[in-house]
Design a protein around this motif. Structure first.
Motif, PDB file in Angstrom:
ATOM      1  N   LEU A 115     -12.170  -6.469  22.302  1.00  0.00           N
ATOM      2  CA  LEU A 115     -12.455  -6.930  23.702  1.00  0.00           C
ATOM      3  C   LEU A 115     -13.339  -8.340  23.546  1.00  0.00           C
ATOM      4  O   LEU A 115     -13.126  -9.159  24.350  1.00  0.00           O
ATOM      5  N   ASP A 139     -12.533 -11.886  25.016  1.00  0.00           N
ATOM      6  CA  ASP A 139     -13.374 -12.708  25.577  1.00  0.00           C
ATOM      7  C   ASP A 139     -13.296 -14.151  25.402  1.00  0.00           C
ATOM      8  O   ASP A 139     -13.113 -15.026  26.464  1.00  0.00           O
ATOM      9  N   ASP A 153      -6.552 -11.437  28.844  1.00  0.00           N
ATOM     10  CA  ASP A 153      -7.009 -10.373  29.819  1.00  0.00           C
ATOM     11  C   ASP A 153      -6.958  -8.904  28.984  1.00  0.00           C
ATOM     12  O   ASP A 153      -5.991  -8.501  28.470  1.00  0.00           O
ATOM     13  N   THR A 154      -8.037  -8.371  29.221  1.00  0.00           N
ATOM     14  CA  THR A 154      -8.216  -7.234  28.230  1.00  0.00           C
ATOM     15  C   THR A 154      -8.445  -5.851  29.199  1.00  0.00           C
ATOM     16  O   THR A 154      -9.348  -5.205  28.551  1.00  0.00           O
ATOM     17  N   ARG A 155      -8.306  -5.725  30.372  1.00  0.00           N
ATOM     18  CA  ARG A 155      -8.720  -4.930  31.083  1.00  0.00           C
ATOM     19  C   ARG A 155      -7.989  -3.575  30.891  1.00  0.00           C
ATOM     20  O   ARG A 155      -8.715  -2.645  30.810  1.00  0.00           O
ATOM     21  N   ALA A 156      -6.881  -3.587  30.458  1.00  0.00           N
ATOM     22  CA  ALA A 156      -6.075  -2.351  30.058  1.00  0.00           C
ATOM     23  C   ALA A 156      -6.891  -1.744  28.586  1.00  0.00           C
ATOM     24  O   ALA A 156      -7.008  -0.752  28.533  1.00  0.00           O
ATOM     25  N   ALA A 170      -9.823  -2.204  27.723  1.00  0.00           N
ATOM     26  CA  ALA A 170     -11.134  -1.925  28.160  1.00  0.00           C
ATOM     27  C   ALA A 170     -11.086  -0.354  28.641  1.00  0.00           C
ATOM     28  O   ALA A 170     -12.092   0.585  28.307  1.00  0.00           O
ATOM     29  N   GLU A 171      -9.931  -0.069  29.444  1.00  0.00           N
ATOM     30  CA  GLU A 171     -10.057   1.243  30.180  1.00  0.00           C
ATOM     31  C   GLU A 171      -9.714   2.214  28.902  1.00  0.00           C
ATOM     32  O   GLU A 171     -10.175   3.405  28.952  1.00  0.00           O
ATOM     33  N   GLY A 206     -21.145  -4.716  28.361  1.00  0.00           N
ATOM     34  CA  GLY A 206     -19.890  -5.127  29.382  1.00  0.00           C
ATOM     35  C   GLY A 206     -19.989  -4.425  30.587  1.00  0.00           C
ATOM     36  O   GLY A 206     -19.006  -4.682  31.478  1.00  0.00           O
ATOM     37  N   ARG A 213     -20.802  -0.943  31.335  1.00  0.00           N
ATOM     38  CA  ARG A 213     -20.403   0.680  31.314  1.00  0.00           C
ATOM     39  C   ARG A 213     -21.456   1.105  30.787  1.00  0.00           C
ATOM     40  O   ARG A 213     -21.734   1.848  29.725  1.00  0.00           O
TER      41      ARG A 213
END
Length: 738
Positions: free
Chosen positions: A507, A511, A516-519, A521-522, A567, A569
């Motif tokens: 992650l 950056d 794009d690292t949204r998936a 991160a989930e 980040g 969370r």
């Protein structure tokens, strides 16, 4: 027909071959080498070809099955090829084709270890060093024809050790005899010159029938092979590099071959220049004295000229002032050397190799035999592209670059690499060529295949991290699907904890690279929550090894959760602190994990010194088994995590440890000593010394006379009890002054 028996990579042999060819003027030159490489010989005359280089042969469908035939500028075979091409004489390789060599099974048994002919001849001449014998009889003889004498010597060796004949040598020599017969028939006996290893000359001279030789070759296995030229290095010519026919001092031999005159004087000048570049004081007077000493040593030792041994001894005594430290640098840089060859663009190569060469030129990353360090700033386009290339190559198994620790910065936008080009990487590139024609396409295909084949969750998380580092956006969706599938099915908390840190690192890398690292991160957040739920139960009923493994996972997850909290969370941070409190206070949890959890809470400000002291007091109470107490201490202050400084600055905690330790019985102390030694050995020397001073001075720090474990004054009676042991360790007598 001239049979020129040579030593591979011998400058004296190379000069003698060149002189013999100039005198005989043969119509064709035959050279020991794979016969299916004849089409590559004209490239030797190309202006872009610079030795050392090697013939590389590999099986088309299995590139890992490969073989090399290296040549340096001082190799007799190279000198023969250069002479023939310059004089318009055809050149043929006459050894067993690579197609057969690569198909033959590896030689095994006693026959696979052939007698070293140079050692045998050196011992017969009264030498204990075959290199020194070779220098005296060949390298220092100047002009002349050594081939008749060498042939007679090899004949004697082969007769003496005929029981050590290699079956594969017999097959090779049968093939060579057939090729020599064909050349003699075509060009006449007087028009043929054969350059081969001196060991084979008696066999080529031997009179055999064509039928007998063909019988030895009948039924040989054969593979489809491709051959090309690749750059080689001096280090790979050295025996230490693993090449069986190598030499100990390629740099020295290259110097002997290229020096027009006064080789010792020129060598000492090179050594002096190297040492001056390293800021050592070396004057012309030093060089003069070193040359005189080398020549004197040669005279005293009865040698015709000063060789490498005399030059090394003289350099050590005069230029290095008797020290082996600078001499090691001389040996590494000059005696062995970092010379790397070059091949022209017209050399056959797989498309992947060509794409890599284009990338190397575009990014100004020249392959070098000498290792060098580079620092990359990923905020710049060129450095970011360099990083992607190196990571893609590592994914393909081409370890040209090895990640190193960045100097002066710990930010994610900095990377450090150690680059060293090894000739064997050409084989790895040929193997990787099956994945694609460009580095990016090949790495993408390899990543997708690895994602499908991965069985462990940690493998897929590491692959996802690698895809982000390598900028393989086309492979990342497939890797993420595999990651989600493995994460959903894996219920082992240890596996989840092992996988999470790599995801969080990915992650951060995403950056800085704008990915794009949204998936990702989930998935990482989901893993963290599952770890929080399952970790307390996984920390009970563990043996010592399992507890140590989970303890390392706790450290890694703690750092990963902290990064996720940074980040945004923050809910994960709260859940994780609750887990740590559960671990710290639950007696069924392994002691080393309880101690570690207590320490992490203390460092994070979630537990105060009073609470930490209470946990420690309970863990080290008299009713606790000493080994379990030692495990708790290791978890709390061990692992090189600043535990020593914690004890230095909080004498209350140190007092608790001291009180517990002094109360352990002699029998139990023997059991816990290895654990304690491992714990305290991780502290730096300065920390250990300060701890000793704190214990020695008692309450000098002003913590009050009631501090547990410390007396108001030094207990001289207890101190005197250890004096005999200290005297024994120091080797001093009864009257010695400690």
């Amino acid at each position: 027909m001239r049979l020129l028996g040579i030593r591979h990579h011998g400058p004296g042999s190379a000069r003698a071959v060149r002189g013999a060819l100039e005198e005989a003027r043969p119509r064709i030159v035959l050279i020991e080498g794979p016969a299916d490489a004849d089409a590559l010989v004209p490239l030797v005359a190309d202006a872009g070809m610079r030795a050392p280089v090697a013939l590389l042969a590999h099986v088309v469908d299995e590139p890992g099955r490969s073989a090399f035939w290296p040549f340096a500028e001082f190799s007799p075979e190279w000198a023969a090829m250069k002479w023939a091409l310059a004089h318009g004489a055809p050149v043929r390789f006459v050894d067993l084709p690579a197609a057969h060599t690569l198909a033959l099974p590896p030689a095994t048994g006693p026959a696979a270890v052939r007698v070293d002919p140079l050692r045998a001849l050196a011992e017969a001449a009264g030498y204990d060093d075959p290199e020194r014998w070779w220098e005296d009889v060949i390298e220092h003889r100047g002009t002349g024809d050594p081939f008749t004498a060498v042939e007679e010597a090899m004949e004697a060796v082969r007769e003496t050790y005929d029981d050590q004949e290699d079956e594969r040598d017999a097959v090779r020599e049968a093939y060579m005899r057939l090729q020599v017969r064909a050349a003699v028939k075509e060009f006449g006996a007087d028009g043929v010159a054969v350059v081969c290893g001196a060991w084979h000359v008696p066999a080529l001279r031997r009179r055999t029938t064509v039928a007998a030789d063909r019988a030895l070759l009948k039924g040989l296995p054969k593979a489809k092979a491709e051959l090309t030229w690749v750059p080689w290095t001096y280090r790979r010519l050295a025996r230490a590099g693993g090449y069986g026919a190598g030499i100990e001092s390629p740099g020295w031999y290259g110097h002997l071959f290229s020096a027009p005159d006064r080789p010792v004087e020129r060598w000492m000048t090179k050594v002096a220049r190297l040492l001056r570049d390293e800021d050592r004081v070396v004057s012309p007077a030093h060089v003069i004295e070193a040359v005189r000493l080398a020549e004197t040593l040669a005279a005293v030792r009865g040698r015709p000229l000063a060789g490498l041994g005399e030059a090394t001894d003289a350099a050590r005594a005069v230029l290095c002032e008797g020290s082996d430290v600078p001499l090691a640098l001389v040996w590494d840089r000059l005696v062995v050397g970092d010379v790397m060859g070059e091949v022209p663009e017209g050399v056959p190569a797989v498309p992947l190799q060509r794409d890599l060469e284009r990338e190397q030129r575009r990014l100004r990353l020249r392959p070098e035999a000498a290792g060098r360090d580079i620092d990359l700033d990923l905020r710049g386009d060129t450095d970011a592209a360099r990083s992607r290339l190196l990571h893609r190559l590592r994914l393909l198994g081409v370890d040209w670059g090895t990640p190193a620790e960045a100097r002066g910065s710990t930010g994610t936008f900095r990377e450090a690499w150690r680059l060293r080009w090894e000739p064997e990487l050409a084989v790895r590139i040929a193997e990787a060529g099956g994945w694609g024609t460009t580095v990016q396409a090949a790495a993408t295909a390899k990543a997708r295949a690895d994602a499908d084949a991965a069985t462990a969750l940690a493998e897929v998380t590491a692959l996802a991290e690698h895809c982000l580092l390598a900028g393989l956006s086309d492979a990342l969706p497939e890797v993420m699907r595999a990651l989600a599938d493995r994460a959903a099915l894996d219920t082992d908390v240890g596996h989840l904890a092992q996988a999470l840190p790599a995801l969080v690192r990915a992650l951060r890398y995403g950056d800085v690279r704008g990915t794009d690292t949204r998936a990702l991160a989930e998935v990482a957040a989901g893993l963290a929550l599952r770890i929080c739920v399952g970790l307390p139960a996984a920390c009970t009923g563990l043996d010592t090894d399992a507890a140590q493994e989970i303890r390392s996972h706790v450290d890694a997850v703690h750092g990963a959760v902290a990064l996720l909290a940074e980040g945004g969370r923050t809910d994960l941070g709260g859940r994780w602190r609750t887990v740590l409190r559960t671990l710290a206070g639950r007696d069924s949890v392994a002691a080393v994990i309880r101690g570690r959890a207590a320490r992490l809470l203390l460092d994070g400000g979630e537990a105060g010194p009073e609470e930490a002291a209470r946990w420690m007091g309970l863990a080290l109470s008299p009713g606790t088994v000493p080994r379990e107490a030692a495990d708790w201490v290791e978890g709390f202050v061990g692992g090189g995590s600043g535990g020593g400084l914690l004890l230095v600055h909080d004498e209350r905690l140190l007092g608790i440890v001291d009180t517990w330790l002094t109360g352990v019985s002699e029998e139990e102390f023997v059991d816990v000593l290895p654990l304690l030694r491992r714990t305290f050995a991780a502290f730096g020397p300065g920390v250990r010394r300060t701890l000793g001073e704190v214990v020695r001075r008692g309450n000098a720090a002003g913590t009050g006379p009631g501090t547990d474990g410390f007396a108001a004054e030094l207990d001289e009676e207890r101190a005197d009890a250890v004096v005999p042991v200290v005297r024994l360790l120091l080797g001093v007598g009864e009257r010695g002054d400690l």
